[in-house]
Design a protein around this motif. Structure first.
Motif, PDB file in Angstrom:
ATOM      1  N   LYS A  48       6.147  -0.332   0.758  1.00 35.34           N
ATOM      2  CA  LYS A  48       6.160  -1.483  -0.145  1.00 35.34           C
ATOM      3  C   LYS A  48       6.523  -1.081  -1.575  1.00 35.34           C
ATOM      4  O   LYS A  48       6.304  -1.829  -2.521  1.00 35.34           O
ATOM      5  N   PHE A  49       7.037   0.133  -1.733  1.00 32.46           N
ATOM      6  CA  PHE A  49       7.436   0.672  -3.038  1.00 32.46           C
ATOM      7  C   PHE A  49       6.258   0.773  -3.999  1.00 32.46           C
ATOM      8  O   PHE A  49       6.363   0.458  -5.183  1.00 32.46           O
ATOM      9  N   TYR A  50       5.121   1.242  -3.490  1.00 29.62           N
ATOM     10  CA  TYR A  50       3.894   1.364  -4.279  1.00 29.62           C
ATOM     11  C   TYR A  50       3.490   2.835  -4.349  1.00 29.62           C
ATOM     12  O   TYR A  50       3.531   3.549  -3.341  1.00 29.62           O
ATOM     13  N   CYS A  51       3.057   3.268  -5.540  1.00 31.76           N
ATOM     14  CA  CYS A  51       2.584   4.638  -5.735  1.00 31.76           C
ATOM     15  C   CYS A  51       1.064   4.660  -5.708  1.00 31.76           C
ATOM     16  O   CYS A  51       0.413   4.083  -6.588  1.00 31.76           O
ATOM     17  N   SER A  52       0.495   5.349  -4.743  1.00 32.36           N
ATOM     18  CA  SER A  52      -0.960   5.424  -4.631  1.00 32.36           C
ATOM     19  C   SER A  52      -1.572   6.349  -5.683  1.00 32.36           C
ATOM     20  O   SER A  52      -2.759   6.242  -5.972  1.00 32.36           O
ATOM     21  N   LYS A  53      -0.778   7.218  -6.283  1.00 27.62           N
ATOM     22  CA  LYS A  53      -1.300   8.144  -7.290  1.00 27.62           C
ATOM     23  C   LYS A  53      -1.498   7.462  -8.652  1.00 27.62           C
ATOM     24  O   LYS A  53      -2.563   7.546  -9.243  1.00 27.62           O
ATOM     25  N   CYS A  54      -0.461   6.804  -9.144  1.00 24.53           N
ATOM     26  CA  CYS A  54      -0.553   6.188 -10.481  1.00 24.53           C
ATOM     27  C   CYS A  54      -0.580   4.662 -10.426  1.00 24.53           C
ATOM     28  O   CYS A  54      -0.594   4.012 -11.461  1.00 24.53           O
ATOM     29  N   GLU A  55      -0.559   4.111  -9.210  1.00 27.53           N
ATOM     30  CA  GLU A  55      -0.671   2.673  -8.968  1.00 27.53           C
ATOM     31  C   GLU A  55       0.472   1.858  -9.587  1.00 27.53           C
ATOM     32  O   GLU A  55       0.296   0.717  -9.979  1.00 27.53           O
ATOM     33  N   THR A  56       1.644   2.464  -9.630  1.00 26.34           N
ATOM     34  CA  THR A  56       2.825   1.762 -10.123  1.00 26.34           C
ATOM     35  C   THR A  56       3.524   1.087  -8.952  1.00 26.34           C
ATOM     36  O   THR A  56       3.625   1.652  -7.866  1.00 26.34           O
ATOM     37  N   LYS A  57       4.022  -0.120  -9.201  1.00 24.84           N
ATOM     38  CA  LYS A  57       4.777  -0.865  -8.201  1.00 24.84           C
ATOM     39  C   LYS A  57       6.234  -0.942  -8.631  1.00 24.84           C
ATOM     40  O   LYS A  57       6.538  -1.019  -9.822  1.00 24.84           O
ATOM     41  N   TYR A  58       7.113  -0.937  -7.652  1.00 26.78           N
ATOM     42  CA  TYR A  58       8.555  -1.000  -7.884  1.00 26.78           C
ATOM     43  C   TYR A  58       9.147  -2.138  -7.072  1.00 26.78           C
ATOM     44  O   TYR A  58       8.534  -2.630  -6.135  1.00 26.78           O
ATOM     45  N   TYR A  59      10.362  -2.537  -7.421  1.00 23.63           N
ATOM     46  CA  TYR A  59      11.102  -3.512  -6.635  1.00 23.63           C
ATOM     47  C   TYR A  59      12.552  -3.049  -6.537  1.00 23.63           C
ATOM     48  O   TYR A  59      13.049  -2.314  -7.380  1.00 23.63           O
TER      49      TYR A  59
END
Length: 189
Positions: free
Chosen positions: A168-179
């Motif tokens: 889902k283009f989500y970073c579990s480390k820094c909690e950043t979302k992308y599209y």
């Protein structure tokens, strides 16, 4: 040249090279005249930076990296040990082309090139892309894409912080979302 950077006494820095404040240049490295290196860079041992190369600020070249003419590295690029850039698709010792026959390579801000990777000339590596160790790049790389293999293929997406993204283009480390966009990915604000 001025003395606002540090260079080991074994480094060879040709007249005309421009080197920014706070940059460190280590053992047996050769910086050619007309090369431009930004501020606060780290140029490791036994590196080669050719004429007309442009290197941005905060770039890190690990040991044994060769950056040939017609290559540009934007700010915060990381090049792992023994990574190499080419500049001629059809080289011949008997028929040298000179710079007018070379192909430009651009590595955009924040990209990482893994150890022993080869970047074949004429391509752009996107912002914050990650090239795996030993990969051979033969095409343009989208922003935030992760490529590996020989020849390299896309194996995922990566966050600006370096963590692989989930589906889902989500970073579990820094909690950043992308599209997804045409050029690769963009961060959600």
């Amino acid at each position: 040249m001025d003395d606002t950077y540090r260079a080991h006494r074994s480094a060879c820095i040709d007249e005309g090279a421009e080197i920014g404040d706070g940059t460190s240049i280590w053992h047996y490295t050769h910086i050619r005249g007309t090369a431009k290196i930004g501020r606060n860079c780290h140029i490791g041992q036994n590196c080669y930076v050719d004429v007309n190369v442009k290197i941005g600020d905060f770039v890190k070249l690990q040991n044994n990296v060769s950056v040939y003419e017609c290559v540009e590295l934007e700010d915060y690029v990381f090049c792992g040990p023994s990574s190499v850039f080419t500049n001629d698709l059809t080289p011949r010792a008997k028929f040298p082309k000179g710079s007018e026959g070379y192909k430009k390579t651009l590595v955009k801000e924040g990209a990482t090139i893994g150890a022993n990777a080869t970047i074949v000339c004429g391509h752009t590596i996107g912002r914050n892309a990650l090239i795996a160790a030993g990969a051979v790049i033969i095409e343009d790389i989208p922003d935030y894409a992760m490529f590996g293999g020989v020849p390299a293929k896309q194996i995922g997406w990566v966050c600006e912080c370096g963590q692989p993204l989930d589906h889902k283009f989500y970073c579990s480390k820094c909690e950043t979302k992308y599209y997804k966009v045409k050029a690769g990915l963009e961060k959600e604000e």
